[in-house]
Design an enzyme around this catalytic site. Structure first.
Site, mmCIF file in Angstrom:
data_model
loop_
_atom_site.group_PDB
_atom_site.id
_atom_site.type_symbol
_atom_site.label_atom_id
_atom_site.label_comp_id
_atom_site.label_asym_id
_atom_site.label_seq_id
_atom_site.Cartn_x
_atom_site.Cartn_y
_atom_site.Cartn_z
ATOM 1 N N ALA A 174 0.823 -1.223 0.000
ATOM 2 C CA ALA A 174 0.000 0.000 0.000
ATOM 3 C C ALA A 174 0.856 1.273 0.000
ATOM 4 O O ALA A 174 2.093 1.207 0.073
ATOM 5 C CB ALA A 174 -0.936 -0.017 1.202
ATOM 6 N N HIS A 175 0.188 2.402 -0.035
ATOM 7 C CA HIS A 175 0.878 3.686 -0.172
ATOM 8 C C HIS A 175 1.778 3.996 1.027
ATOM 9 O O HIS A 175 1.430 3.754 2.160
ATOM 10 C CB HIS A 175 -0.059 4.863 -0.421
ATOM 11 C CG HIS A 175 -1.282 4.915 0.423
ATOM 12 N ND1 HIS A 175 -2.314 5.777 0.175
ATOM 13 C CD2 HIS A 175 -1.662 4.201 1.503
ATOM 14 C CE1 HIS A 175 -3.252 5.604 1.061
ATOM 15 N NE2 HIS A 175 -2.883 4.663 1.881
#
Lengths: 342, 342, 342
Positions: free
Chosen positions: C240-241
């Site tokens: 994820a980010h």
């Protein structure tokens, strides 16, 4: 993109406290921010960065009272977190597709395209497809026969949309999303082999639906798989045939929902969750990551955890004792032995 | 597609009971069916729909005795579920590729294509590839050097097949399937970095194998990763290098099988299951969704659940007590305390 | 590829024991090896194959003493496992892209390409992209604006790289990898809908990073998602980010790491593991497959298991008692009853 602090303050409806003319080029996290960037401060444990940063501006809550001198220009707003969403979109760079149809796209003459549509190279658009206004189709996309796409939807490279599927307005389909993949429908035969059940349905996405990269949404076997208005799915999710998901539900990465299950509105489902087929999940249900939901959830706003999933708090209580099981078991065995010796 | 009820009855070897001339355009679920559609009825809890539906025809079991008046034409068959598979395929629309080679496909001159092969735009077919008769290759497919594809196999957009892999007859590779991806083979070195082990093998799929969208099948490190005749894999599955899967085994979405594991014939593996490497799973094994199988299963037709997986019934028994652990633990602590007080 | 046994021995720095002139065409597993192939023997339980095989050569440890006559030529080396990695790369066939730019690739004139770069058909390279020397870009790849790619990196068909991402040298991005997909960032609004947070950051991969097929790495919301030098990710992984992963860490297939989590160097993470957001995992941590890590791991070289994850050995101890829970519970209930009867 560069913007004066005063203009930025005005765009986010904030009050400026400092140099109105300082120029901002980008947004950064407070611990990484440098000159020319605006960062934000909301969580008190990061307050020391407010006094150290070389950022040109800091977004803070309107009632923030500094304890030391601050070099940066402050922009005071009602709700920092809400404002960050607006702030970042100011600095977002979008690929300019310029409403052009790339000559290397293959578009069936029977497809109809609205105004200001972009189609990138090596994309394929089949017969009877209807594309609304302002739609962006990046390169290398596949849109099968009779698909409908609503206005202002954005479709990233590598997306595949199967025939007859319907995509709403203002949707985002990220890289390599598959809409209308074949449902896993087979019936066992007497000799142990499997006979395929043709999957003749479609997928219908409401407006403002966003689907993450590499997520698959299978088409209905008969009828439709539906995703309601405003629902957001993360990456690598599996949605099986004839699933119905309500409005404004969010599902995190790598979760899977088996066939014909109905999920309500405003649910929050964590990552790597599995939900079996043919059940219903009530509105507002929250499911902890890695849980496995094996039966319907009838009470709204339930919170679940575990595999198979239990009430969230009950799972945590049981798990707390699970950790102590070796010593509990020892106590039991000692007592049993004592009693036998008795 | 439209068809008279009498013709439809004849195609599914059923007896018609009602208007033989009514026209059928599609198939629907009984709760959604409208005029012009045929629906099916098998599960008694849906019987009320039989009397309410405006469907033109209903597929029912041959011994069904209505309790009320029915407007629709009935088609009576031996086994409704078995028949639905045939019925739906009648109404399935297939993209007509018309056995054409799109001029925008890039096909190496050394590749050989059988009769009635279709190749879509922007597909790439490498040197030495051999493609059988009646194969459909949709747009945007990548087929590397020396791949072999059996007759009547269908390959959807975005599929990638690595060099030297062999695909059987009548297979279906759904959107973005990857056949022959690189196995995860690295040896640690003294300095903590990893050295790659070249993966020189291939993947061999038997006939009538179907692979779901976004599933990856890694090629053998040496030798082959093999998937047996009639086996069906759902979406987003990971099959590691040198795995061998038998015949007529089905695996649901998002499961993963680690390297060199052998899975027998006629197994049924649920979604999000993990199976470690270098073990064997006996024929007919059934594994519940989200289970983690950490050791070989030697007894045929075993049923497993849990992580690590246990016998299915034993897992459920243990889990039933897990739910009551807080009260069990309280009992133990009280008894321990009583005994100490004693 | 064919090679004399003597040459092969010299390439792997081994001692030849047998016919130096026998020709080797490929490498095989010892149980499948045939004339013309070299196999390897290290695990004593396979020793009987050494005497049965018709392989032309066998790689063995330098101190191996045969108990029976062997027909094959032996090549003795210090460490068989280490040598296999070198040996296989000798027989690896690579698609020769011949440093050609396919005329069917679409390359923006502002992109800069180093020496000896290959770009396959139907690939798209955007404006401002910088590609180093010796880079191989297969067909059907999408590289967005301003991406940078280091020397000798290999990019397989179907890979998508979002704008501004930076890929190191000698990296491998396998089929359909997505670098820089959109992070799952939404803030709830008062009416229950979600407002998107623009994701303006990028992804930075160090040198010698390898990413498996269909894996997604989301770009930073602000700032970067980073993968350190020499780290290897398997297939179908979600990063994820703003995740930061250190050097020489390996993660097996279908694992997921939620936003902003930091993973150290030299970690080993099994398949289908989930790691929550905003935590830190110390260097050298080992996480068993299917575990769920819900809080930071501060002690280096920890070993974890379970969901939520515990110390590995503690989890196994608790799980051993979990299996016996039905009988433990019976003992408790009997004792409670006895005491009450008392």
């Amino acid at each position: 993109m560069k913007i004066r602090a005063a203009e930025l303050a005005s765009m986010v409806e904030g009050q400026l406290d400092g140099n109105p003319d300082i120029l901002i080029y980008t947004a950064s996290k407070i611990e990484e921010a440098k000159e020319g960037s605006i960062c934000f401060f909301a969580n008190p444990k990061y307050e020391h960065f407010v006094y150290q940063t070389t950022a040109s501006a800091i977004l803070v809550n309107e009632n923030f009272v500094p304890k030391q001198k601050i070099n940066a220009t402050l922009i005071r707003v009602k709700d920092v977190y809400q404002t960050v969403a607006n702030l970042l979109s100011i600095f977002e760079q979008k690929t300019e597709m310029n409403f052009q149809i790339d000559p290397l796209a293959k578009i069936d003459p029977s497809a109809t395209l609205g105004d200001q549509v972009s189609v990138g190279a090596f994309s394929v658009i089949g017969s009877g497809v209807k594309i609304g206004s302002g739609v962006t189709i990046y390169p290398q996309v596949y849109i099968d026969t009779n698909v409908q796409i609503g206005d202002h939807t954005i479709i990233f490279p590598g997306v595949r949309i199967h025939r007859n599927c319907i995509i709403g307005k203002n949707c985002v389909l990220n890289y390599n999303v598959i809409i209308g993949s074949e449902g896993f429908g087979f019936v066992p035969t007497e000799n142990g082999s499997y006979k395929k059940i043709a999957q003749i349905g479609n997928v219908i996405l409401g407006d403002e639906v966003e689907i993450g990269s590499n997520t698959c949404i299978d088409r209905g076997s008969m009828g439709s798989t539906t995703i309601g208005h405003g629902t957001k799915l993360d990456n690598l999710i599996q949605i099986a045939h004839n699933v119905q998901i309500g409005k404004n539900t969010v599902i995190a990465a790598q979760s899977g929902v088996a066939g014909s299950t109905k999920i309500g509105n405003n649910c929050q489902i964590g990552g790597q969750v599995g939900i079996v087929g043919h059940i219903s999940i009530a509105d507002g249900t929250r499911i902890q990551a890695q849980s496995g939901v094996a039966s319907s959830v009838n009470v709204e706003n339930s919170k679940l955890y575990g595999s198979p999933a239990l009430d969230y708090t009950n799972y945590l209580r049981s798990y707390a004792e699970f950790k102590k099981l070796p010593e509990l078991a020892r106590s039991i065995r000692e007592m049993v032995k004592t009693r036998q010796d008795f």
